[in-house]
Design a protein around this motif. Structure first.
Motif, PDB file in Angstrom:
ATOM      1  N   PHE A 224       0.801  -1.224   0.000  1.00 49.49           N
ATOM      2  CA  PHE A 224       0.000   0.000   0.000  1.00 49.49           C
ATOM      3  C   PHE A 224       0.831   1.270   0.000  1.00 49.49           C
ATOM      4  CE2 PHE A 224      -3.727  -2.445   0.517  1.00 49.49           C
ATOM      5  CZ  PHE A 224      -3.389  -3.508   1.345  1.00 49.49           C
TER       6      PHE A 224
ATOM      7  N   MET B   1      -1.238   3.614  -3.385  1.00 49.88           N
ATOM      8  CA  MET B   1      -1.580   2.196  -3.335  1.00 49.88           C
ATOM      9  C   MET B   1      -0.701   1.482  -4.354  1.00 49.88           C
ATOM     10  SD  MET B   1      -4.312   0.303  -2.109  1.00 49.88           S
ATOM     11  CE  MET B   1      -5.092  -1.248  -2.432  1.00 49.88           C
ATOM     12  N   LEU B   3       0.206  -1.631  -5.047  1.00 45.64           N
ATOM     13  CA  LEU B   3      -0.247  -2.791  -5.802  1.00 45.64           C
ATOM     14  C   LEU B   3      -1.179  -2.354  -6.927  1.00 45.64           C
ATOM     15  CD1 LEU B   3      -0.389  -5.839  -6.196  1.00 45.64           C
ATOM     16  CD2 LEU B   3      -2.224  -5.920  -4.500  1.00 45.64           C
ATOM     17  N   ALA B   4      -2.097  -1.465  -6.604  1.00 47.92           N
ATOM     18  CA  ALA B   4      -3.057  -0.975  -7.610  1.00 47.92           C
ATOM     19  C   ALA B   4      -2.323  -0.252  -8.738  1.00 47.92           C
ATOM     20  CB  ALA B   4      -4.080  -0.060  -6.958  1.00 47.92           C
ATOM     21  N   THR B   5      -1.319   0.545  -8.381  1.00 41.52           N
ATOM     22  CA  THR B   5      -0.538   1.285  -9.386  1.00 41.52           C
ATOM     23  C   THR B   5       0.171   0.314 -10.323  1.00 41.52           C
ATOM     24  OG1 THR B   5      -0.139   2.987  -7.731  1.00 41.52           O
ATOM     25  CG2 THR B   5       1.245   3.066  -9.692  1.00 41.52           C
ATOM     26  N   ILE B   7      -0.609  -2.842 -10.961  1.00 41.60           N
ATOM     27  CA  ILE B   7      -1.572  -3.568 -11.805  1.00 41.60           C
ATOM     28  C   ILE B   7      -2.037  -2.687 -12.961  1.00 41.60           C
ATOM     29  CG2 ILE B   7      -3.895  -4.607 -11.856  1.00 41.60           C
ATOM     30  CD1 ILE B   7      -3.304  -5.719  -9.041  1.00 41.60           C
ATOM     31  N   LYS B   8      -2.301  -1.409 -12.660  1.00 39.80           N
ATOM     32  CA  LYS B   8      -2.734  -0.494 -13.738  1.00 39.80           C
ATOM     33  C   LYS B   8      -1.635  -0.354 -14.785  1.00 39.80           C
ATOM     34  CE  LYS B   8      -5.420   2.589 -10.918  1.00 39.80           C
ATOM     35  NZ  LYS B   8      -5.336   3.855 -10.223  1.00 39.80           N
ATOM     36  N   TRP B  11      -1.332  -3.538 -16.824  1.00 36.77           N
ATOM     37  CA  TRP B  11      -2.519  -3.695 -17.671  1.00 36.77           C
ATOM     38  C   TRP B  11      -2.438  -2.820 -18.905  1.00 36.77           C
ATOM     39  CZ3 TRP B  11      -5.505  -7.695 -16.622  1.00 36.77           C
ATOM     40  CH2 TRP B  11      -6.681  -7.851 -17.372  1.00 36.77           C
TER      41      TRP B  11
END
Lengths: 290, 178
Positions: A224, B1, B3-5, B7-8, B11
């Motif tokens: 995070f 974030m 992990l979200a960054t 993954i984006k 992708w």
């Protein structure tokens, strides 16, 4: 992510990882665990891992340990390291190093009766460096960092879900199972006295075990935020030192993954200092020869 | 974030990157559910199983040409692991009278399958000849590791009992001499 992709930073990272690979290979040579040093071992343990089955059924295991190919494989690995040092922005060399190192370790694990994990950090770090284009490298290096968070974080979660986290006898039993041999053979050493103290005052051992669990748990924060990366860089050193002494496991090769927690600005600063040093050394050499 | 960054970014990078990401996540999830590692999708669950309190501990004693081999001072971890961990497997095979450990496991786990009739499976297992030849290999590799080829070795399984770090030997069973 892109902060890691500058030429100087990438070069520093690539060469540092190559040095880590070299240290691992030197250690494993001294430890008599190269394929040709294994004296044609016999008993394999593929378990239910399909890669290990592939390695046996294709004849690669026997080729590696019972023929001259074992020498060729390790010589090739060293040659690839040298090429990658001088061609650090050609990803293919790092991809090949990762492949050769993976198969070297799979071969070792196959004959050693247990699929050890200690060297997989080396494989993962070199694989991450197969990407060279700035955007791809930025993604790959960040992915390596998150993999390290997943590695330690999942180790914590496995212990949580299997109940060993709360098991009061865990630390004590792991220590005794792994080190009863050492203690029986060396009843009077300082190290045995330390173990005896920890076994008598098992609350101290339990607290150390809780500290190890806390270290693993902290990595979940890495999914995070990067704010704790300074801590995440140092704590594996504590963790692996602890497991070395308390459980007789040697995981120092995993510390290569700590490199992924170093902020880009430190790599850039180190690259600058090395440049300055090179300039100074060249100037001195010119002055001396002039 | 973070992990979200990531993954984006993956992708949006390329279709191949998306396939890699989905494959990694799917295989990792499946192998974790099954509890069976498939290299290179590693599972990091070591020492997560509960260790019950024990009263006895076992180790292997190797005596080469009359002298005790101290693995802690004569060899590094990889060599020690290769010798002593493979010895553990040999001992299990010894209890199965030379039979392969994985064959025994699969025959018990999935008894409806005739594992011994599957040529591809049997080809990957240890043979009785390999089991019989193991002590010779053990002696040869021990010589390589210690730098001195022994003329004769004896290997024992030692059982100790005790607590708080003080152990006494209660049994010593010879596994082989060669």
């Amino acid at each position: 992510m892109m902060a890691y992709s500058t030429t100087d930073t990438q070069l520093m990272i690539r060469r540092t990882v190559l040095l880590a690979v070299a240290v691992s290979l030197i250690y494993r040579f001294i430890a008599v665990s190269y394929p040709h040093q294994m004296e044609e071992p016999l008993l394999t343990s593929p378990g239910l891992d399909l890669f290990y089955w592939f390695w046996i059924l294709t004849g690669m295991a026997e080729l590696m340990t019972a023929t001259v190919y074992g020498y060729i494989h390790m010589a090739a690995l060293w040659i690839l390291l040298i090429i990658a040092w001088f061609r650090p922005f050609q990803g293919i060399w790092f991809g090949l190093i990762a492949l050769f190192f993976l198969t070297f370790m799979v071969n070792y694990n196959l004959y050693s009766g247990h699929h050890t994990h200690c060297a997989w950090g080396i494989f993962l770090a070199t694989l991450a460096l197969a990407a060279t284009r700035p955007v791809a490298f930025g993604i790959s290096w960040s992915a390596l960092r998150l993999y390290a968070c997943y590695l330690y974080g999942s180790a914590f979660l496995w212990k949580l879900f299997r109940g060993s986290l709360w098991h009061s006898e865990q630390a004590r039993t792991v220590l005794e199972v792994n080190l009863a041999h050492y203690m029986h053979l060396h009843p009077d050493t300082l190290l045995t006295q330390v173990y005896e103290f920890l076994l008598v005052y098992s609350i101290v051992l339990f607290l150390l075990y809780c500290l190890a669990m806390a270290i693993e748990c902290v990595f979940l924060a890495g999914f995070f935020t990067r704010r704790w990366d300074g801590i995440l860089f140092f704590v594996p050193i504590l963790l692996h030192s602890g497991t070395y002494f308390m459980a007789d496991v040697m995981f120092f090769e995993m510390l290569v993954l700590n490199l992924a927690f170093i902020p880009a600005r430190y790599w850039a600063s180190a690259a600058k200092k090395i440049d300055q040093l090179n300039t100074l050394l060249h100037a001195k050499a010119n002055h001396t020869s002039g | 974030m973070e992990l979200a960054t990531l993954i984006k970014s993956v992708w949006s990078y390329s279709p191949a990157a998306r396939v890699l990401l989905i494959t990694f996540m799917a295989v990792t999830l499946l192998t974790h559910i099954a509890g069976i590692q498939q290299t290179p999708f590693f599972i990091w669950g070591m020492y997560s199983e509960k260790y019950s309190q024990q009263n006895e501990y076992h180790y292997y004693r190797v005596v080469a040409d009359g002298k005790l081999v101290n693995p802690f001072s004569t060899m590094y971890h990889p060599a020690r692991h290769l010798l002593y961990r493979s010895l553990q497997d040999w001992e299990k095979m010894h209890r199965l009278e030379g039979g392969d450990i994985l064959l025994d496991y699969m025959e018990n786990k999935v008894p409806d399958v005739s594992w011994q009739e599957k040529a591809w499976f049997m080809a990957g297992l240890n043979s009785r000849d390999e089991f019989m030849a193991y002590p010779e290999w053990f002696k040869r590799y021990l010589g390589r590791v210690t730098g001195t080829a022994p003329h004769h070795i004896s290997v024992y399984r030692v059982t100790v009992t005790g607590s708080h770090g003080a152990y006494i030997e209660i049994a010593s069973v010879k596994l082989f001499d060669i």
